[in-house]
Design a protein around this motif. Structure first.
Motif, PDB file in Angstrom:
ATOM      1  N   VAL A 185       0.848  -1.182   0.000  1.00  0.00           N
ATOM      2  CA  VAL A 185       0.000   0.000   0.000  1.00  0.00           C
ATOM      3  C   VAL A 185       0.885   1.232   0.000  1.00  0.00           C
ATOM      4  O   VAL A 185       1.899   1.287   0.706  1.00  0.00           O
ATOM      5  CB  VAL A 185      -0.948   0.014   1.217  1.00  0.00           C
ATOM      6  N   GLU A 186       0.504   2.208  -0.805  1.00  0.00           N
ATOM      7  CA  GLU A 186       1.260   3.457  -0.877  1.00  0.00           C
ATOM      8  C   GLU A 186       0.319   4.636  -0.619  1.00  0.00           C
ATOM      9  O   GLU A 186      -0.791   4.681  -1.151  1.00  0.00           O
ATOM     10  CB  GLU A 186       1.912   3.624  -2.243  1.00  0.00           C
ATOM     11  N   LEU A 187       0.769   5.562   0.186  1.00  0.00           N
ATOM     12  CA  LEU A 187       0.106   6.841   0.385  1.00  0.00           C
ATOM     13  C   LEU A 187       0.942   7.904  -0.309  1.00  0.00           C
ATOM     14  O   LEU A 187       2.137   8.019  -0.055  1.00  0.00           O
ATOM     15  CB  LEU A 187      -0.044   7.177   1.876  1.00  0.00           C
ATOM     16  N   ARG A 188       0.300   8.669  -1.173  1.00  0.00           N
ATOM     17  CA  ARG A 188       1.031   9.635  -1.996  1.00  0.00           C
ATOM     18  C   ARG A 188       0.295  10.972  -1.953  1.00  0.00           C
ATOM     19  O   ARG A 188      -0.917  11.041  -2.159  1.00  0.00           O
ATOM     20  CB  ARG A 188       1.141   9.130  -3.433  1.00  0.00           C
ATOM     21  N   SER A 189       1.027  12.033  -1.688  1.00  0.00           N
ATOM     22  CA  SER A 189       0.419  13.361  -1.709  1.00  0.00           C
ATOM     23  C   SER A 189       0.158  13.785  -3.145  1.00  0.00           C
ATOM     24  O   SER A 189       0.979  13.564  -4.034  1.00  0.00           O
ATOM     25  CB  SER A 189       1.333  14.378  -1.010  1.00  0.00           C
ATOM     26  N   TYR A 190      -1.005  14.386  -3.350  1.00  0.00           N
ATOM     27  CA  TYR A 190      -1.364  14.870  -4.683  1.00  0.00           C
ATOM     28  C   TYR A 190      -1.166  16.374  -4.736  1.00  0.00           C
ATOM     29  O   TYR A 190      -1.707  17.112  -3.910  1.00  0.00           O
ATOM     30  CB  TYR A 190      -2.819  14.531  -5.023  1.00  0.00           C
ATOM     31  N   LEU A 191      -0.393  16.825  -5.720  1.00  0.00           N
ATOM     32  CA  LEU A 191      -0.133  18.244  -5.921  1.00  0.00           C
ATOM     33  C   LEU A 191      -0.766  18.672  -7.230  1.00  0.00           C
ATOM     34  O   LEU A 191      -0.601  18.015  -8.256  1.00  0.00           O
ATOM     35  CB  LEU A 191       1.373  18.528  -5.943  1.00  0.00           C
ATOM     36  N   ASP A 192      -1.501  19.752  -7.191  1.00  0.00           N
ATOM     37  CA  ASP A 192      -2.210  20.252  -8.356  1.00  0.00           C
ATOM     38  C   ASP A 192      -1.220  20.702  -9.421  1.00  0.00           C
ATOM     39  O   ASP A 192      -0.450  21.637  -9.194  1.00  0.00           O
ATOM     40  CB  ASP A 192      -3.118  21.404  -7.934  1.00  0.00           C
ATOM     41  N   PRO A 193      -1.194  20.075 -10.598  1.00  0.00           N
ATOM     42  CA  PRO A 193      -0.220  20.482 -11.624  1.00  0.00           C
ATOM     43  C   PRO A 193      -0.537  21.818 -12.264  1.00  0.00           C
ATOM     44  O   PRO A 193       0.290  22.348 -12.998  1.00  0.00           O
ATOM     45  CB  PRO A 193      -0.307  19.343 -12.652  1.00  0.00           C
ATOM     46  N   THR A 194      -1.709  22.381 -12.038  1.00  0.00           N
ATOM     47  CA  THR A 194      -2.065  23.660 -12.652  1.00  0.00           C
ATOM     48  C   THR A 194      -1.663  24.859 -11.814  1.00  0.00           C
ATOM     49  O   THR A 194      -1.821  25.989 -12.254  1.00  0.00           O
ATOM     50  CB  THR A 194      -3.581  23.718 -12.902  1.00  0.00           C
ATOM     51  N   LYS A 195      -1.187  24.617 -10.577  1.00  0.00           N
ATOM     52  CA  LYS A 195      -0.801  25.730  -9.723  1.00  0.00           C
ATOM     53  C   LYS A 195       0.575  26.256 -10.126  1.00  0.00           C
ATOM     54  O   LYS A 195       1.500  25.483 -10.351  1.00  0.00           O
ATOM     55  CB  LYS A 195      -0.773  25.311  -8.251  1.00  0.00           C
ATOM     56  N   ASN A 197       4.145  28.127  -9.495  1.00  0.00           N
ATOM     57  CA  ASN A 197       5.134  28.320  -8.429  1.00  0.00           C
ATOM     58  C   ASN A 197       4.773  27.515  -7.186  1.00  0.00           C
ATOM     59  O   ASN A 197       4.826  28.005  -6.064  1.00  0.00           O
ATOM     60  CB  ASN A 197       5.262  29.806  -8.071  1.00  0.00           C
ATOM     61  N   ASP A 198       4.377  26.269  -7.411  1.00  0.00           N
ATOM     62  CA  ASP A 198       4.009  25.408  -6.299  1.00  0.00           C
ATOM     63  C   ASP A 198       5.264  24.705  -5.783  1.00  0.00           C
ATOM     64  O   ASP A 198       5.831  23.854  -6.462  1.00  0.00           O
ATOM     65  CB  ASP A 198       2.970  24.373  -6.748  1.00  0.00           C
ATOM     66  N   SER A 199       5.708  25.089  -4.595  1.00  0.00           N
ATOM     67  CA  SER A 199       6.911  24.497  -4.004  1.00  0.00           C
ATOM     68  C   SER A 199       6.559  23.550  -2.862  1.00  0.00           C
ATOM     69  O   SER A 199       7.363  23.329  -1.969  1.00  0.00           O
ATOM     70  CB  SER A 199       7.840  25.604  -3.492  1.00  0.00           C
ATOM     71  N   SER A 200       5.331  22.991  -2.869  1.00  0.00           N
ATOM     72  CA  SER A 200       4.911  22.093  -1.806  1.00  0.00           C
ATOM     73  C   SER A 200       5.725  20.810  -1.835  1.00  0.00           C
ATOM     74  O   SER A 200       6.205  20.368  -2.886  1.00  0.00           O
ATOM     75  CB  SER A 200       3.412  21.760  -1.954  1.00  0.00           C
ATOM     76  N   LEU A 201       5.844  20.220  -0.683  1.00  0.00           N
ATOM     77  CA  LEU A 201       6.610  18.985  -0.552  1.00  0.00           C
ATOM     78  C   LEU A 201       5.781  17.814  -1.038  1.00  0.00           C
ATOM     79  O   LEU A 201       4.619  17.657  -0.655  1.00  0.00           O
ATOM     80  CB  LEU A 201       7.014  18.777   0.911  1.00  0.00           C
ATOM     81  N   HIS A 202       6.367  16.993  -1.889  1.00  0.00           N
ATOM     82  CA  HIS A 202       5.703  15.790  -2.401  1.00  0.00           C
ATOM     83  C   HIS A 202       6.195  14.600  -1.590  1.00  0.00           C
ATOM     84  O   HIS A 202       7.390  14.336  -1.515  1.00  0.00           O
ATOM     85  CB  HIS A 202       6.009  15.590  -3.884  1.00  0.00           C
ATOM     86  N   THR A 203       5.260  13.876  -0.979  1.00  0.00           N
ATOM     87  CA  THR A 203       5.592  12.778  -0.069  1.00  0.00           C
ATOM     88  C   THR A 203       4.983  11.484  -0.572  1.00  0.00           C
ATOM     89  O   THR A 203       3.830  11.457  -1.004  1.00  0.00           O
ATOM     90  CB  THR A 203       5.073  13.068   1.352  1.00  0.00           C
ATOM     91  N   GLN A 204       5.772  10.413  -0.517  1.00  0.00           N
ATOM     92  CA  GLN A 204       5.301   9.068  -0.843  1.00  0.00           C
ATOM     93  C   GLN A 204       5.661   8.149   0.324  1.00  0.00           C
ATOM     94  O   GLN A 204       6.806   8.137   0.779  1.00  0.00           O
ATOM     95  CB  GLN A 204       5.933   8.560  -2.141  1.00  0.00           C
ATOM     96  N   LEU A 205       4.689   7.384   0.772  1.00  0.00           N
ATOM     97  CA  LEU A 205       4.869   6.537   1.946  1.00  0.00           C
ATOM     98  C   LEU A 205       4.392   5.134   1.601  1.00  0.00           C
ATOM     99  O   LEU A 205       3.225   4.934   1.273  1.00  0.00           O
ATOM    100  CB  LEU A 205       4.076   7.100   3.131  1.00  0.00           C
ATOM    101  N   TRP A 206       5.321   4.167   1.675  1.00  0.00           N
ATOM    102  CA  TRP A 206       4.975   2.773   1.416  1.00  0.00           C
ATOM    103  C   TRP A 206       4.699   2.054   2.737  1.00  0.00           C
ATOM    104  O   TRP A 206       5.428   2.232   3.715  1.00  0.00           O
ATOM    105  CB  TRP A 206       6.098   2.070   0.656  1.00  0.00           C
ATOM    106  N   ILE A 207       3.645   1.235   2.750  1.00  0.00           N
ATOM    107  CA  ILE A 207       3.148   0.626   3.980  1.00  0.00           C
ATOM    108  C   ILE A 207       3.049  -0.882   3.792  1.00  0.00           C
ATOM    109  O   ILE A 207       2.606  -1.361   2.740  1.00  0.00           O
ATOM    110  CB  ILE A 207       1.765   1.197   4.357  1.00  0.00           C
ATOM    111  N   ASP A 208       3.423  -1.598   4.830  1.00  0.00           N
ATOM    112  CA  ASP A 208       3.188  -3.041   4.891  1.00  0.00           C
ATOM    113  C   ASP A 208       1.845  -3.265   5.576  1.00  0.00           C
ATOM    114  O   ASP A 208       1.707  -2.999   6.775  1.00  0.00           O
ATOM    115  CB  ASP A 208       4.312  -3.728   5.666  1.00  0.00           C
ATOM    116  N   PRO A 209       0.819  -3.743   4.866  1.00  0.00           N
ATOM    117  CA  PRO A 209      -0.510  -3.884   5.482  1.00  0.00           C
ATOM    118  C   PRO A 209      -0.526  -4.839   6.663  1.00  0.00           C
ATOM    119  O   PRO A 209      -1.329  -4.668   7.590  1.00  0.00           O
ATOM    120  CB  PRO A 209      -1.379  -4.408   4.329  1.00  0.00           C
ATOM    121  N   THR A 210       0.334  -5.842   6.653  1.00  0.00           N
ATOM    122  CA  THR A 210       0.336  -6.800   7.757  1.00  0.00           C
ATOM    123  C   THR A 210       0.807  -6.168   9.061  1.00  0.00           C
ATOM    124  O   THR A 210       0.501  -6.686  10.141  1.00  0.00           O
ATOM    125  CB  THR A 210       1.234  -7.994   7.403  1.00  0.00           C
TER     126      THR A 210
END
Length: 413
Positions: A185-195, A197-210
């Protein structure tokens, strides 16, 4: 309609009203001899929440007629419940008949004080009802609210939408699994590509469901859903206050995601005298494999490296996607920033400017020139260049060539 409530049930009702107020502005009562339903719909019609109480949830419950319904403002009910719950002996709610213009709320306090409120019913209520079969949603997982809040704390507090990607658990023994083998399972932040000068941090988090989930069910190809974070956190706070786990049901991008409390061993809430559900709209376009490019394997199964992030601030706003629709566009509250013809012109211009033979990678129908580091090759000065250093003025003849240079703080990563 009339009901009276006290004790722990009153606390649950107060939590329910608070959660509903974080979703919508208008509360609809639908009362029948078998149950009392409270539901709300947000203004953009992308979130719908319903909470149902059985008659044994109340101290006194009576309904005259087959169905009684009315609609009131949630702000008014929240004003009634500003009195501390610990000081309230019981609460009485009376709607004389279905044509009544006001609902009476009466608080009987332990100190002998009685507070009465008359809340006006809306003249033209927007009464909606949404029915979604949980059994038709193939992927699901059960998680403790505190654990999911802990995972969400890795993302920025200003994040508007989040993507959940579910893949099948690898059939590998524990001693043979690599670093990403069990992280299905992965949790991924979504950043609007139409914005711009968007300097927001993009985060991806991989999870072991067990390790992180109580239950996890998924088979087949990877699926993903992108939805709002605000409503998710509101429902997590509600379930944590009720001391129950959260059951999330999902299908694929574009299909709604359903959240419900997990009571006991049953999925339908039959072991409890109340039940709740939250249905959220999801983005139409999948975020898997950078917008549907099936040539790249999903990192949680085949690779143990996270996909490289696209580097500069300006590339996303100059290359809007043909397929990505931001959250506000799903609700019809935003206007598209360009037509498809304009986007074709932008892509042709990007192809003509790619004169250095670098690789073209298709991401959400956007042509972006990449070098070996995954950073767009535009006329952007490297932050390691001496022109970005303090005291790097070529006209300064007094400086020593062996003098140390101090690198300035970059404005973004």
């Amino acid at each position: 309609m009339e009901f009276s409530i006290s004790g722990s049930s009153l606390k649950t009702l107060s939590r329910s009203i608070t959660c509903l107020a974080r979703i919508g502005n208008e509360l609809v009562f639908q009362s029948s001899p078998s149950q009392l339903s409270l539901h709300t719909l947000n203004s953009s019609r992308s979130a719908y929440q319903s909470i149902t109480f059985k008659p044994d949830f109340f101290d006194v419950y009576s309904v005259s007629g087959a169905l009684v319904q009315c609609s009131v403002l949630l702000k008014a009910i929240c004003s009634v419940l500003r009195t501390p719950i610990a000081s309230i002996d019981h609460l009485n709610v009376v709607l004389p008949d279905s044509d009544s213009s006001k609902v009476q709320w009466t608080l009987e306090c332990f100190n002998g004080m009685r507070k009465s409120y008359w809340i006006t019913c809306n003249v033209e209520p927007d009464i909606q009802h949404l029915s979604l079969d949980r059994r038709k949603l193939p992927s699901s997982f059960v998680v403790r609210p505190r654990d999911l809040n802990r995972l969400l704390s890795n993302f920025q507090s200003t994040l508007q939408e989040i993507t959940i990607i579910a893949t099948q658990l690898p059939a590998l023994p524990l001693d043979a699994a690599d670093e990403v083998g069990g992280k299905a399972v992965e949790l991924r932040s979504y950043l609007d590509p139409t914005k711009e000068n968007d300097s927001s941090l993009h985060t991806q988090l991989w999870i072991d469901p067990t390790e992180e989930f109580v239950q996890y069910t998924h088979s087949g190809d990877p699926v993903d859903v992108t939805f709002g974070v605000k409503e998710l956190k509101a429902f997590l706070a509600y379930c944590e206050g009720c001391e129950v786990d959260v059951h999330l049901y999902l299908d694929k991008a574009g299909e709604p995601i359903l959240m419900a409390p997990k009571f006991g061993l049953d999925d339908d809430g039959s072991t409890s005298n109340f039940d709740a559900s939250l249905v959220l709209a999801t983005m139409l376009v999948s975020q898997l494999n950078n917008g549907g490019n099936s040539s790249q394997p999903h990192p949680t199964v085949a690779n143990n490296r996270a996909p490289e992030q696209q580097g500069t601030k300006g590339n996303t706003c100059e290359n809007p996607s043909d397929h990505t629709r931001i959250w506000s566009e799903l609700s019809g509250s935003a206007v598209r920033d360009s037509t498809s013809a304009d986007r074709r012109v932008i892509r042709e211009r990007n192809q003509n400017t790619n004169d250095q033979g670098t690789t073209i990678q298709r991401i959400d129908a956007m042509n972006i020139s990449l070098d070996n580091t995954g950073i767009t090759k535009e006329h952007v000065l490297s932050q390691r260049h001496r022109s970005n250093w303090v005291d790097a003025d070529e006209e300064d003849d007094e400086g020593d060539e062996t003098e140390l240079y101090v690198e300035s703080t970059p404005p973004y990563l």
